[in-house]
Motif scaffolding. Structure first.
Motif, mmCIF file in Angstrom:
data_model
loop_
_atom_site.group_PDB
_atom_site.id
_atom_site.type_symbol
_atom_site.label_atom_id
_atom_site.label_comp_id
_atom_site.label_asym_id
_atom_site.label_seq_id
_atom_site.Cartn_x
_atom_site.Cartn_y
_atom_site.Cartn_z
ATOM 1 N N LYS A 40 0.862 -1.186 0.000
ATOM 2 C CA LYS A 40 0.000 0.000 0.000
ATOM 3 C C LYS A 40 0.894 1.230 0.000
ATOM 4 C CE LYS A 40 -1.878 0.892 3.898
ATOM 5 N NZ LYS A 40 -2.703 0.809 5.089
ATOM 6 N N PRO A 41 1.030 1.916 -1.149
ATOM 7 C CA PRO A 41 1.884 3.103 -1.169
ATOM 8 C C PRO A 41 1.267 4.247 -0.368
ATOM 9 C CG PRO A 41 0.776 2.845 -3.279
ATOM 10 C CD PRO A 41 0.412 1.652 -2.429
ATOM 11 N N VAL A 42 2.080 4.909 0.409
ATOM 12 C CA VAL A 42 1.637 6.056 1.196
ATOM 13 C C VAL A 42 2.535 7.231 0.845
ATOM 14 C CG1 VAL A 42 1.299 6.963 3.514
ATOM 15 C CG2 VAL A 42 0.862 4.570 3.060
ATOM 16 N N LEU A 43 1.937 8.294 0.371
ATOM 17 C CA LEU A 43 2.705 9.468 -0.027
ATOM 18 C C LEU A 43 2.693 10.529 1.062
ATOM 19 C CD1 LEU A 43 1.422 9.786 -3.685
ATOM 20 C CD2 LEU A 43 3.562 8.788 -2.918
ATOM 21 N N HIS A 44 3.760 11.277 1.129
ATOM 22 C CA HIS A 44 3.878 12.380 2.072
ATOM 23 C C HIS A 44 4.047 13.672 1.292
ATOM 24 C CE1 HIS A 44 4.347 9.466 5.287
ATOM 25 N NE2 HIS A 44 5.176 8.821 4.494
ATOM 26 N N ARG A 45 3.690 14.777 1.877
ATOM 27 C CA ARG A 45 3.781 16.071 1.193
ATOM 28 C C ARG A 45 5.177 16.358 0.652
ATOM 29 N NH1 ARG A 45 0.759 19.795 5.446
ATOM 30 N NH2 ARG A 45 1.007 17.939 6.644
ATOM 31 N N GLU A 46 6.203 15.920 1.365
ATOM 32 C CA GLU A 46 7.563 16.219 0.927
ATOM 33 C C GLU A 46 8.073 15.254 -0.150
ATOM 34 O OE1 GLU A 46 7.734 13.741 4.692
ATOM 35 O OE2 GLU A 46 6.677 15.532 4.089
ATOM 36 N N ASP A 47 7.303 14.219 -0.477
ATOM 37 C CA ASP A 47 7.698 13.240 -1.488
ATOM 38 C C ASP A 47 7.111 13.619 -2.843
ATOM 39 O OD1 ASP A 47 8.937 11.826 0.536
ATOM 40 O OD2 ASP A 47 7.248 10.489 0.847
ATOM 41 N N ASP A 48 7.802 14.493 -3.565
ATOM 42 C CA ASP A 48 7.291 14.923 -4.864
ATOM 43 C C ASP A 48 8.181 14.399 -5.987
ATOM 44 O OD1 ASP A 48 9.542 16.526 -4.777
ATOM 45 O OD2 ASP A 48 8.452 18.409 -4.859
ATOM 46 N N CYS A 49 7.890 14.801 -7.211
ATOM 47 C CA CYS A 49 8.625 14.316 -8.381
ATOM 48 C C CYS A 49 10.135 14.561 -8.297
ATOM 49 C CB CYS A 49 8.088 14.963 -9.659
ATOM 50 S SG CYS A 49 6.424 14.428 -10.084
ATOM 51 N N LEU A 50 10.539 15.670 -7.696
ATOM 52 C CA LEU A 50 11.965 15.985 -7.622
ATOM 53 C C LEU A 50 12.739 14.964 -6.795
ATOM 54 C CD1 LEU A 50 11.961 19.877 -7.271
ATOM 55 C CD2 LEU A 50 12.083 18.474 -9.335
ATOM 56 N N LYS A 51 12.052 14.237 -5.910
ATOM 57 C CA LYS A 51 12.700 13.220 -5.087
ATOM 58 C C LYS A 51 12.399 11.806 -5.578
ATOM 59 C CE LYS A 51 12.728 16.008 -0.910
ATOM 60 N NZ LYS A 51 12.202 16.145 0.441
ATOM 61 N N CYS A 52 11.823 11.696 -6.771
ATOM 62 C CA CYS A 52 11.451 10.391 -7.331
ATOM 63 C C CYS A 52 12.540 9.891 -8.280
ATOM 64 C CB CYS A 52 10.129 10.513 -8.086
ATOM 65 S SG CYS A 52 9.557 8.949 -8.793
ATOM 66 N N SER A 53 12.911 8.625 -8.147
ATOM 67 C CA SER A 53 13.949 8.073 -9.019
ATOM 68 C C SER A 53 13.476 7.914 -10.461
ATOM 69 C CB SER A 53 14.432 6.725 -8.478
ATOM 70 O OG SER A 53 13.393 5.781 -8.538
ATOM 71 N N LYS A 54 12.176 7.990 -10.695
ATOM 72 C CA LYS A 54 11.628 7.859 -12.045
ATOM 73 C C LYS A 54 11.483 9.207 -12.758
ATOM 74 C CE LYS A 54 9.078 3.720 -10.821
ATOM 75 N NZ LYS A 54 7.802 3.033 -10.844
ATOM 76 N N PHE A 55 11.703 10.308 -12.034
ATOM 77 C CA PHE A 55 11.535 11.648 -12.598
ATOM 78 C C PHE A 55 12.473 11.857 -13.783
ATOM 79 C CE2 PHE A 55 12.459 16.356 -12.227
ATOM 80 C CZ PHE A 55 11.258 16.773 -12.783
ATOM 81 N N GLN A 56 11.927 12.311 -14.892
ATOM 82 C CA GLN A 56 12.639 12.589 -16.139
ATOM 83 C C GLN A 56 13.340 11.361 -16.712
ATOM 84 O OE1 GLN A 56 15.048 16.037 -15.076
ATOM 85 N NE2 GLN A 56 13.440 17.395 -15.823
ATOM 86 N N THR A 57 12.730 10.176 -16.515
ATOM 87 C CA THR A 57 13.230 8.945 -17.126
ATOM 88 C C THR A 57 12.104 8.323 -17.943
ATOM 89 O OG1 THR A 57 12.549 7.425 -15.361
ATOM 90 C CG2 THR A 57 14.690 8.523 -15.085
#
Length: 82
Positions: A40-57
């Motif tokens: 069950k994925p749980v997102l937090h306010r500070e977890d946005d695209c800039l901190k995602c390993s998939k961003f711009q891939t």
């Protein structure tokens, strides 16, 4: 030592209302586990695209929308930012 998320009911999509398993249709506790475990994925306010390993891939599910402040259900943390 590698830290992992426990595959138990407390982290499972099928765990509803903090006590029931939607698959087994029984009362369970957060610490139990079964073969039907689904994270069950749980997102937090500070977890946005800039901190995602998939961003711009090529693995980004929403490349046209991905930007600072945006979150989605396929978010995966970059190493060292968990």
């Amino acid at each position: 030592m590698k830290v992992k998320l426990a595959q138990c009911c407390g982290n499972c999509e099928h765990f509803i209302n903090g006590q029931l398993c939607a698959v087994q249709e029984i009362v369970v506790s957060e610490n139990q586990v079964c073969e039907a475990y689904t994270f069950k994925p749980v997102l937090h306010r500070e977890d946005d695209c800039l901190k995602c390993s998939k961003f711009q891939t090529t693995n980004c599910a929403h490349p046209a929308k991905a930007s600072e402040g945006i979150m989605c259900t396929v978010w995966l943390p970059r190493m060292g930012q968990v």
